[in-house]
Design a protein around this motif. Structure first.
Motif, PDB file in Angstrom:
ATOM      1  N   SER A 181      37.312  43.389  44.269  1.00  0.00           N
ATOM      2  CA  SER A 181      37.043  43.208  43.060  1.00  0.00           C
ATOM      3  C   SER A 181      36.274  41.729  42.816  1.00  0.00           C
ATOM      4  O   SER A 181      35.287  41.427  42.150  1.00  0.00           O
ATOM      5  N   LYS A 182      36.466  40.964  43.630  1.00  0.00           N
ATOM      6  CA  LYS A 182      35.842  39.576  43.753  1.00  0.00           C
ATOM      7  C   LYS A 182      34.372  39.620  44.255  1.00  0.00           C
ATOM      8  O   LYS A 182      33.426  39.251  43.787  1.00  0.00           O
ATOM      9  N   VAL A 183      34.399  40.442  45.530  1.00  0.00           N
ATOM     10  CA  VAL A 183      33.041  40.564  46.356  1.00  0.00           C
ATOM     11  C   VAL A 183      32.039  41.298  45.426  1.00  0.00           C
ATOM     12  O   VAL A 183      30.938  41.226  45.277  1.00  0.00           O
ATOM     13  N   ALA A 184      32.842  42.356  44.497  1.00  0.00           N
ATOM     14  CA  ALA A 184      31.971  43.508  43.696  1.00  0.00           C
ATOM     15  C   ALA A 184      31.491  42.815  42.480  1.00  0.00           C
ATOM     16  O   ALA A 184      30.714  43.232  41.880  1.00  0.00           O
ATOM     17  N   ALA A 185      31.798  41.273  42.323  1.00  0.00           N
ATOM     18  CA  ALA A 185      31.263  40.569  41.014  1.00  0.00           C
ATOM     19  C   ALA A 185      30.068  40.010  41.507  1.00  0.00           C
ATOM     20  O   ALA A 185      29.285  39.431  40.609  1.00  0.00           O
ATOM     21  N   GLU A 222      48.855  42.105  38.586  1.00  0.00           N
ATOM     22  CA  GLU A 222      47.709  42.151  39.377  1.00  0.00           C
ATOM     23  C   GLU A 222      46.422  43.239  38.889  1.00  0.00           C
ATOM     24  O   GLU A 222      45.426  43.106  38.989  1.00  0.00           O
ATOM     25  N   ILE A 223      46.983  44.252  38.288  1.00  0.00           N
ATOM     26  CA  ILE A 223      46.184  45.381  37.588  1.00  0.00           C
ATOM     27  C   ILE A 223      45.650  44.722  36.645  1.00  0.00           C
ATOM     28  O   ILE A 223      44.285  44.791  36.445  1.00  0.00           O
ATOM     29  N   ALA A 224      46.132  44.042  35.882  1.00  0.00           N
ATOM     30  CA  ALA A 224      45.563  43.547  34.519  1.00  0.00           C
ATOM     31  C   ALA A 224      44.537  42.530  34.916  1.00  0.00           C
ATOM     32  O   ALA A 224      43.593  42.501  34.306  1.00  0.00           O
ATOM     33  N   PRO A 280      46.002  43.252  48.200  1.00  0.00           N
ATOM     34  CA  PRO A 280      44.968  42.047  48.742  1.00  0.00           C
ATOM     35  C   PRO A 280      43.551  42.556  48.803  1.00  0.00           C
ATOM     36  O   PRO A 280      42.589  41.857  48.539  1.00  0.00           O
ATOM     37  N   VAL A 281      43.542  43.720  49.516  1.00  0.00           N
ATOM     38  CA  VAL A 281      42.046  44.140  49.641  1.00  0.00           C
ATOM     39  C   VAL A 281      41.504  44.525  48.401  1.00  0.00           C
ATOM     40  O   VAL A 281      40.377  44.464  48.057  1.00  0.00           O
ATOM     41  N   GLY A 282      42.184  45.053  47.615  1.00  0.00           N
ATOM     42  CA  GLY A 282      41.593  45.461  46.233  1.00  0.00           C
ATOM     43  C   GLY A 282      41.208  44.255  45.421  1.00  0.00           C
ATOM     44  O   GLY A 282      40.110  44.369  44.701  1.00  0.00           O
ATOM     45  N   GLN A 283      42.158  43.251  45.278  1.00  0.00           N
ATOM     46  CA  GLN A 283      41.782  41.981  44.787  1.00  0.00           C
ATOM     47  C   GLN A 283      40.609  41.450  45.302  1.00  0.00           C
ATOM     48  O   GLN A 283      39.535  40.985  44.770  1.00  0.00           O
ATOM     49  N   MET A 284      40.213  41.370  46.596  1.00  0.00           N
ATOM     50  CA  MET A 284      39.030  40.974  47.424  1.00  0.00           C
ATOM     51  C   MET A 284      38.070  41.726  47.122  1.00  0.00           C
ATOM     52  O   MET A 284      36.925  41.302  46.731  1.00  0.00           O
TER      53      MET A 284
END
Ligand code: DC
Length: 230
Positions: free
Chosen positions: A103-107, A179-181, A97-101
């Motif tokens: 990736s979102k903030v990093a965009a 999730e990785i994809a 969940p932290v990795g997904q978040m």
């Protein structure tokens, strides 16, 4: 143009779960250089956002969080602890969940800009190994050697699945794979700093290689570029 010889940097970029961390740590250890895990920087901002209930779309609050987060990396041996506001966040930072978040903030371009100085500060003598997505393309385009690691999403999900199982976690391969994809797609297709190799990067596809092989090929490449200068 330059004011003196720049402190050398080697960049290791690539998608999630490709072994950048292990290769970067091995190179930093072999050369006695500093290490920047830029993924941990984005994960720390994501962690703060999740803990303060900041939405992934709330640009102003995310930028404010980047500016006031007290982020420290403390190394002991080969382990690096991440401290946020003085508290070690340990394994929580590595959760999906932290990795997904992250990736979102990093965009968000303003978030990336707000984190640039913090990353530049890691460039300290005698040298830096910088691990991430845009180390060779955006943050340290003048790096002496650039490596881009890649491996199929299936292979990366398989490696991560094994790691989590070994830790005793209850994981479902199909969810991990999707999730990785999903994270790959977001990181690769975003408008700013997408995960792509720099034009002058050495691309190493590790799908059919062991970690030892990837480390030794990376070391050989660095040696061929830097020669006996280090
Ligand atoms: O490498 P990692 O899985 O710890 O990175 C987490 C997320 O942070 C990743 O999905 C994208 C983002 N990231 C980034 O955009 N740029 C970087 N240099 C490093 C990470």
């Amino acid at each position: 143009m330059s004011t003196g010889p720049a402190i050398p940097v080697i960049t290791i970029d690539g998608p999630s779960g490709v072994g950048k961390g292990a290769v970067s740590a091995a190179l930093a250890d072999a050369l006695g250089w500093h290490l920047l895990d830029s993924g941990a920087v984005y994960r720390a901002v994501a962690w703060v956002a999740l803990n303060r209930d900041i939405e992934a779309t709330d640009e102003a609050q995310l930028v404010a969080a980047c500016e006031d987060v007290d982020l420290k990396f403390e190394s002991s041996g080969s382990d690096i602890a991440v401290l946020i506001d003085g508290v070690s966040v340990g394994d929580q930072l590595r959760s999906e969940p932290v990795g997904q978040m992250a990736s979102k903030v990093a965009a968000i371009p303003a978030v990336r800009r707000a984190l640039l100085d913090l990353q530049y500060d890691f460039r300290q003598s005698p040298g830096l190994i910088a691990d991430g997505r845009d180390m060779g393309t955006v943050v340290f385009p003048d790096a002496q050697a650039k490596i881009f690691l890649t491996a199929s999403a299936h292979e990366r999900a398989t490696r991560r699945f094994k790691q989590l199982k070994e830790k005793g976690e209850d994981v479902i391969f199909d969810s991990l794979f999707s999730e990785i994809a999903e994270r790959d797609r977001r990181d690769r297709e975003r408008a700013v700093s997408p995960t792509v190799p720099a034009d002058d990067a050495k691309v190493i596809d590790s799908t059919d290689m062991s970690l030892e092989q990837v480390i030794s090929e990376s070391k050989a490449y660095v040696e061929s570029i830097m020669g006996g200068s280090e």
